[in-house]
Write a protein that holds these residues in place. Sequence first.
Motif, short mmCIF file in Angstrom:
data_model
loop_
_atom_site.label_atom_id
_atom_site.label_comp_id
_atom_site.label_asym_id
_atom_site.label_seq_id
_atom_site.Cartn_x
_atom_site.Cartn_y
_atom_site.Cartn_z
N THR A 555 -10.13 18.21 16.40
CA THR A 555 -9.32 19.41 16.15
C THR A 555 -10.00 20.69 16.62
O THR A 555 -9.48 21.77 16.40
CB THR A 555 -9.02 19.51 14.64
N VAL A 556 -11.17 20.56 17.26
CA VAL A 556 -11.85 21.75 17.80
C VAL A 556 -11.00 22.34 18.93
O VAL A 556 -10.47 21.60 19.77
CB VAL A 556 -13.26 21.39 18.31
N ASP A 557 -10.89 23.65 18.96
CA ASP A 557 -10.18 24.32 20.05
C ASP A 557 -11.11 24.40 21.26
O ASP A 557 -12.10 25.14 21.24
CB ASP A 557 -9.75 25.72 19.61
N PRO A 558 -10.82 23.67 22.35
CA PRO A 558 -11.74 23.68 23.49
C PRO A 558 -11.57 24.90 24.39
O PRO A 558 -12.37 25.10 25.30
CB PRO A 558 -11.35 22.40 24.24
N GLY A 559 -10.54 25.70 24.14
CA GLY A 559 -10.32 26.88 24.99
C GLY A 559 -9.43 26.60 26.19
O GLY A 559 -9.17 27.51 26.98
N GLN A 561 -5.88 23.97 27.60
CA GLN A 561 -4.80 23.07 27.21
C GLN A 561 -5.01 21.72 27.90
O GLN A 561 -4.96 21.63 29.12
CB GLN A 561 -3.45 23.68 27.60
N ARG A 562 -5.23 20.71 27.10
CA ARG A 562 -5.56 19.40 27.69
C ARG A 562 -4.36 18.54 28.02
O ARG A 562 -4.51 17.50 28.66
CB ARG A 562 -6.51 18.65 26.77
N ARG A 706 -10.86 33.54 27.38
CA ARG A 706 -11.32 32.95 26.12
C ARG A 706 -12.48 31.99 26.37
O ARG A 706 -12.62 31.43 27.45
CB ARG A 706 -10.17 32.20 25.45
#
Length: 910
Positions: A555-559, A561-562, A706
């Motif tokens: 659930t970590v925001d990787p910065g 959109q995967r 970001r």
Amino acid sequence: MTWINRLLRHREVERHLDKELRFHFDEMVSDLCAKGAARDEALRVARLQFGGMEQVKEDCRDARGTRWVEDLGADLRYASRALRKSPGFAVVAVASLALGIGANTAVFSVLDFLMLRLLPGVQAPRELSALARDGDKEPDFRFSWPLYEKMRARMPAGTSAAAMTPMTTLNLAATGAAAESVRGQLVSGEYFQLFGVKPAAGRVFGPEDSRRLGGHPVAVVSHGYWLRRFSGDASVVGRGVTINGAALTIVGVAQQGFLGPHPGDNAEVWVPLQMQQELHYAQNANMNDADTNKPWPPQRGISWLMVFVRVPGGTSIQPVLDSCSAALHADNELLGGLDSDPAWREQMRKQRVIAEPAGKGLSDMREAVSAPLSVLMITVGLVLLIACANIANLLLARASSRRREFAVRLSIGAGRGRLIRQMLTESALLSLIGGVAGFVAGVWLKDVLVRMAGSGQSSIGPGLQVPLNWHVLAFTAVLCLGSGLLFGLAPALRSTRADLGTDLKSGSRTAGHEGGAHGRRWTLGKFLVVGQVAICLVLLVGATLFALTLRNLSTVDPGFQREHVLAVRIDPRTAGVPTDRLPALYQELLRQVEAVPGVRTASLSLYSPLSGAARASGFYIPGLPAAPGESRVMQVNLGTPGLFAAYGIQFVQGRGFTATDTAKAPLVAVINEAMAKKYFGGSAALGRHFQEGAASAPYTIVGVVRDVRMNDLREAVSPMAWFPLSQNPDEYVRSLDIRTAGDPEAMASTIRTVVNRAAPALPVRSVTALSRQFESALSKEAFVARLTAVFAGIALLLACLGLYGVMAYAVSRRTSELGLRSALGATRGHVLWLVMRETLGMAVVGAVLGLGLTIASMRLAARLLYGLSPDDPLTLAGSALALIATALFAGYWPARRASRVDPVVALRCE
């Protein structure tokens, strides 16, 4: 006749003994008859003087020295008959052992291969060391070629050295065959001599293969690759091949068994490092005032080589390190670019060369899997302990029912040691069968383990072959012996400590003092259950913490959109594409890919997020000098104008790259928020400047995006800058980034076809959805979470079976007591609570002990966790309550049966 021959010819020896004893007996009878005794009287006197025939035979067998082997054989036959009479017990015990020993064998085999085994095919591997510069955080194993030559020239006599690159992927095409990707190294001429490797065919490199820049177009292939690719054809020596676009000649095959110095990443081909520019090799480098477009070996400012040394046994390596450190200091004085920085000069003055033992090789894979494998090794060891406790409880129950038998045998003269030996033989036979089954299961589980861990950029390599060797066989044998003693010794000692008077008077059902009021005491079986519950809680908490870690990282925001992104890994460098043709190649690739229906945008970059690749560079900010000892390093990537749109990276301010950012336009850059906040005051970053080198042209910051986690979801975001590919036209990119309208995986084959059509000679290493790449980055966490959950579930099942068995046995021993209670007015609920109270007591005591063990043990695995602490109270409380509830469920069924005992039947059962 030796004792071995006597054993092998046992029947013949027995016939000979019987014949000889009867001969002596008959001679004694004849002598008595000759003296005038009647025949019957002579027989009587002879029997009295000679003794019983069987007793004499026993004395003779003792004198032969093979009695213990014969007794062992008898015990084994007795034990096998006993197991055949109790097939249910035998199946449960063997299955539990096979599971525990098999899991331990599988994990240990991988652990041994990657972390314990010395380098195969290498002479005296313990004499090897890898040199490194000591650093602030970790050692730096990279050296330049001029520095290597200087260090080698200063080394004491008897010391040898070789330089090499880390393992890399090369594009090899044999004559008349399609190109394929192989793993290989660029090495100095001393490489094979250092490792003591001889040629299986042709020759290997020598010092003469390191003398001329670009003048050694030769290659050596590994024995395994020779067999796989060329079917062991000796005529391969002298055959031409193309590697990364360069024409080379195979001059030899390395000896069988040598796989290079990186366990788990086997080398298939070696090329002289003087061919660096011809092979377009440009990896693993630390640059300082260097020109990457020129050959690397002559440049002092490019550190790109690992250095291994061999110091003869019994010789200290310290003189080698001192001489190399002196060469390093002299080399640092000659480097330009940073020599005006006092902090850098002080750091370089203190820098020294250190050595890491390299007898087991150096491996990034080892670093990645050491902690997970250690956790798994402890986990499966605890599962085996629970299995042994279960079997010990089963043996206690069996031994208790045999106490009358043991009492009779003791009363007629059998020694206690003899009975203990017989019971231990039964345990040993059980552990032997379980060990053999476990070894077979371990061979299969080992391959499953490797396949499960074979995804992700930092995991066990796919296709890795983990052989079984004597280490694994010895480990399995020790497990068999140890587990047999562990679960067999206590029942053997306890069951042979008999009260002959009581046990001979009582029936088998009530023997052992376990019935009646004694059934409520804390027996050995109950202590074993408490231990099982405690160990099970450790495993349950561990599995829960690892599962929560996986959830937190997912659930970590990787910065970025995967979803709906396809990352195509290409390699124009190994294809030998000249730098002046790169812009045209890139334009054609983007044009054809963007024309594919379903493609929204496409871009090119050095590397995609979470791909395992990275590039870093030092930087300088005019007017903002670095503090003393401060190291300013930023992560670097290049890209085309569509890069940020392809990955969905959001802008905080400013713009991205445009068509106007050409090679003739002012240099521009986009940085992340971390870099903007740390060095430019956040919102004031636009229009500011920074430089990659003290003498390089400045970059103007035109945008801030970001923070993006490019390498690791765990690590804090570091400063990062993106530069337009159009202002670096001679750079070899490795990632084609595509945003799709639909499912990206459904378009993978289409994209691969389009890339092959646009650039037929361009290797396509992989076509992967970014979402899969994200999952791959969590492969280590998923691997640990899945396996610990499986083994925790097995441990929970075994612990519940153990508790159920103990309570069911206790209820069966207390049938008359429970019937009497019911006859005297006890309700079913009272009887039910009477049994459940014992279950609850064992579960609570085990949980309390388990909490202490858990808090102590989970601190060892703290670095594998993310977003929670090892002593997380919710996890501890939830796991303990779940375990107690499961234990109560397991104990409910014996309690339910106890509450339904018919008093009349119970009182008659004795």
